[in-house]
Design a protein around this motif. Sequence first.
Motif, mmCIF file in Angstrom:
data_model
loop_
_atom_site.group_PDB
_atom_site.id
_atom_site.type_symbol
_atom_site.label_atom_id
_atom_site.label_comp_id
_atom_site.label_asym_id
_atom_site.label_seq_id
_atom_site.Cartn_x
_atom_site.Cartn_y
_atom_site.Cartn_z
ATOM 1 N N HIS A 239 0.840 -1.193 0.000
ATOM 2 C CA HIS A 239 0.000 0.000 0.000
ATOM 3 C C HIS A 239 0.884 1.255 0.000
ATOM 4 O O HIS A 239 1.838 1.324 0.767
ATOM 5 N N PRO A 240 0.578 2.232 -0.847
ATOM 6 C CA PRO A 240 1.417 3.436 -0.892
ATOM 7 C C PRO A 240 1.541 4.115 0.465
ATOM 8 O O PRO A 240 2.578 4.719 0.761
ATOM 9 N N CYS A 279 -11.070 5.985 -2.702
ATOM 10 C CA CYS A 279 -10.022 5.583 -1.771
ATOM 11 C C CYS A 279 -9.727 6.742 -0.843
ATOM 12 O O CYS A 279 -9.393 7.831 -1.291
ATOM 13 N N PHE A 281 -7.347 7.469 0.866
ATOM 14 C CA PHE A 281 -5.954 7.944 0.834
ATOM 15 C C PHE A 281 -5.665 8.776 -0.420
ATOM 16 O O PHE A 281 -4.607 9.381 -0.538
ATOM 17 N N HIS A 282 -6.648 8.855 -1.346
ATOM 18 C CA HIS A 282 -6.272 9.407 -2.653
ATOM 19 C C HIS A 282 -5.728 10.836 -2.651
ATOM 20 O O HIS A 282 -4.814 11.141 -3.408
ATOM 21 N N CYS A 285 -2.100 10.401 -2.047
ATOM 22 C CA CYS A 285 -1.426 9.273 -2.686
ATOM 23 C C CYS A 285 -0.609 9.727 -3.889
ATOM 24 O O CYS A 285 -1.133 10.394 -4.781
ATOM 25 N N CYS A 292 -9.415 5.930 -8.423
ATOM 26 C CA CYS A 292 -9.270 6.026 -6.975
ATOM 27 C C CYS A 292 -10.197 7.065 -6.364
ATOM 28 O O CYS A 292 -10.555 6.983 -5.197
ATOM 29 N N CYS A 310 -5.885 -1.524 -2.048
ATOM 30 C CA CYS A 310 -5.395 -0.534 -3.011
ATOM 31 C C CYS A 310 -5.596 -1.113 -4.402
ATOM 32 O O CYS A 310 -5.269 -2.269 -4.651
ATOM 33 N N HIS A 311 -6.127 -0.275 -5.299
ATOM 34 C CA HIS A 311 -6.371 -0.759 -6.658
ATOM 35 C C HIS A 311 -5.082 -1.137 -7.376
ATOM 36 O O HIS A 311 -5.086 -1.940 -8.298
ATOM 37 N N LEU A 312 -3.975 -0.524 -6.962
ATOM 38 C CA LEU A 312 -2.731 -0.751 -7.689
ATOM 39 C C LEU A 312 -1.760 -1.642 -6.920
ATOM 40 O O LEU A 312 -0.555 -1.639 -7.184
HETATM 41 S S1 SF4 Z 1 -6.374 2.869 -4.348
HETATM 42 FE FE1 SF4 Z 1 -5.487 4.510 -5.533
HETATM 43 S S2 SF4 Z 1 -5.423 6.283 -4.182
HETATM 44 FE FE2 SF4 Z 1 -5.796 4.481 -2.937
HETATM 45 S S3 SF4 Z 1 -3.790 3.911 -2.281
HETATM 46 FE FE3 SF4 Z 1 -4.179 2.711 -4.100
HETATM 47 S S4 SF4 Z 1 -3.369 3.930 -5.769
HETATM 48 FE FE4 SF4 Z 1 -3.478 5.278 -4.011
#
Ligand code: SF4
Lengths: 320, 378
Positions: A239-240, A279, A281-282, A285, A292, A310-312
């Motif tokens: 997670h970022p 999200c 956190f966006h 992020c 997000c 997290c999508h990524l």
């Molecule tokens: S879902 Fe998107 S905004 Fe949320 S942490 Fe992952 S990359 Fe960042």
Amino acid sequence: MTTLRAQGIHRAFRASGRPVRAVDGVDLSVSSGEIVGLVGESGCGKSTLARIMVGLDRPDQGEVWLDDRRFVRPDGSVERALRHEVQLVFQDPHASFDPRRTVGRSVGMPLRAAGVGRQGARKRVIELLEQVGLDPVLADRLPSTLSGGQLQRAAIARALAPEPAILVCDEPVASMDVSVRAQILNLLLDLRRERGIGILFVSHDLGVVRRIADRVAVMYLGRIVETGSSEAVWRLPRHPYTRSLAASIPTGSTSWRARGSVPRLEGEPPSAVDIPSGCRFHPRCPIAIDRCRVDDPVLRPFPPDVEVACHLAEQAGDVA
Amino acid sequence: MAAGGSATAGGPTTSARPDHAALEVRDLRVRYRSIDDHGPDVLAVDGIDLTMDRGEVLSLVGESGSGKSATLLALAGLLPANASVSGSVRLQGHDILALPERARARVRGRGIGMVFQDPGGSLTPVLTVGSLIDEVLLVHRGLQGAAARAETEALLARCGVGDPARRAQAYPHQLSGGLRQRVAIAAALAAGPEVILADEPTTALDATVQAQVLDLLVGLVADEGVALVLVTHDLAVAAAVADRIAVMYAGRIAEERPAGELMERPGHPYTVALRAAALPFRPRDRDGEGIQERLPELRGRMAAAGGTGCSFAPRCPLATDHCRLVAPPLEPFEGGLVACWRAGELAEWPGVESPEVEPEVPLAAIEPQAVGWPGQGA
Ligand code: SF4
Ligand SMILES: Nc1ncnc2c1ncn2[C@@H]1O[C@H](COP(=O)(O)OP(=O)(O)OP(=O)(O)O)[C@@H](O)[C@H]1O
Ligand code: SF4
Ligand SMILES: [Mg+2]
């Protein structure tokens, strides 16, 4: 072997008329013999969750279980017969002791309350103090005459008195010097190893959590965003937010400063009054994509034992 | 700009590169008299020397009660009434302790900026943060009205306060901890000081905000050429930002060396213990198999300053009878200074060359950059 399990916990407070969603849908468990680190910035909801898990605060939704017994019911009521199984240790030991009562009497209170006689309680208090590495003569002293480290040991002794299966420690070393801190952390490690106690260790300090936890749960604005074994999460934080936290702990390396180019997390921990869309956190992020902003990620499993919201999250693995 | 007002012997002090150090401290001692006249006096600082150049970061590190704050308060002239100071403190060419009181306050006010752990404490609650900085600009740089406000906003912007015109109207309590600390740093810079003294400036902040504030301080040192004395109990923080680290123990300097060398090959047993306790990574067995069950501990308590022999002896695994009788002097050792009779032997001591604490994850692996996250948008 006992497991304390929180399920679907929600808890909101009101601040100047507006709801603050302090805990916003969390599952978390701790079993005997393991140390679980719950980490996040101030205001992320970790203390609220901890209080709910020991039955000191009621959730708006969700339940807490001890194995197959329901400890906290959906209506917020607590099964009193199970209370002794889960005990809380606070950050500031001076605030959690009655200043007019001797340390020994405070430590023995839970025993007396459970019907243990005066003599028996006294004997047990001495044992408990010895167990946490305190000289039993301290039993007859007032809290104000003990150092912070000594009193925190006494607080742990008091929490151990009802023979709990699980200890929940909320920032137990936050205000301590490095030398005292190591002693308290070692005491917790010893209790885990020698007595098989399970510990939920709540802290904003990733460095400390890193040192003692077997598993970690990273909390952001009322949600767990990443959880898994310490090993796996530190080897590859997906997670970022976990990454940013990890990159912001000084490691003792002098190159931290030279890395002026390291992207720091911008902005401050946000408040739970205005939880961002999609999200949460966006806004902070560094890699957010359009999706997000609208799509709230759920925890997804990453073998062997990690879960990330997290999508990524996949991409961390691709490029490591 | 170096404001050496009254010229001292040796020519003009306003040249671009004054020949004096930014700060020179000799044999500083601070004694607290017991307030109720019953308890013993406390010798908080027991004779320390420090020299700082512009553009340099020196970190004072040590356990609670080692005298870090007392040192800083003595330099800033903020000690309470029950404290007495001796020694010399040269700032902008003046020995400020020898100056008459008003001149001393003026030299200090202009030459030293101070930042505390609790930013609330150093910011007056009844003034907006803008008026607070305006005030410093008026007193020390004679700026007024629109000129002062423009400079205030520039200072806030320089310290990473977004939307400075609006933030200048805010009261300290309306700002988050991190923003308050940025404001406190802006206020400390306002007089154009040569030296900034910061006492645990990031201890109360969250890790991510701590990193931002440390970045800011280090950036100011590089860009404005101020000298920064950073007090912290966290050796990892010191290593991250300092050029030199001075480890304090019981009112004295135990070791003072360039940060990298001190972290890699400590010359004092106390530094070894601090390093083991400070690093965030989990200790491993020597052979790298499995995780140690306990963390390195430093048992016992710090002795009071001013006793006989080495004050670290009661806790030192290398102590000899000689150590207990005669205090070791601070002597040159590998690029710096160390006060230990056995500094030279330390290299062979287990636990020094191969630290018990090793990072398992190279930090590079967890920097978003190094991991090569895909670009934004999509
Ligand atoms: S879902 Fe998107 S905004 Fe949320 S942490 Fe992952 S990359 Fe960042
Ligand atoms: N106002 C005071 N009156 C009397 N003694 C004091 C006072 N302030 C500090 N001391 C004593 O002076 C010694 C050095 O204290 P100092 O505050 O400089 O330590 P420190 O290294 O900054 O510690 P910490 O990490 O806890 O901030 C200690 O023994 C302390 O108890
Ligand atoms: S002088 Fe002796 S007691 Fe002091 S630190 Fe060195 S070896 Fe230890
Ligand atoms: Mg201090």
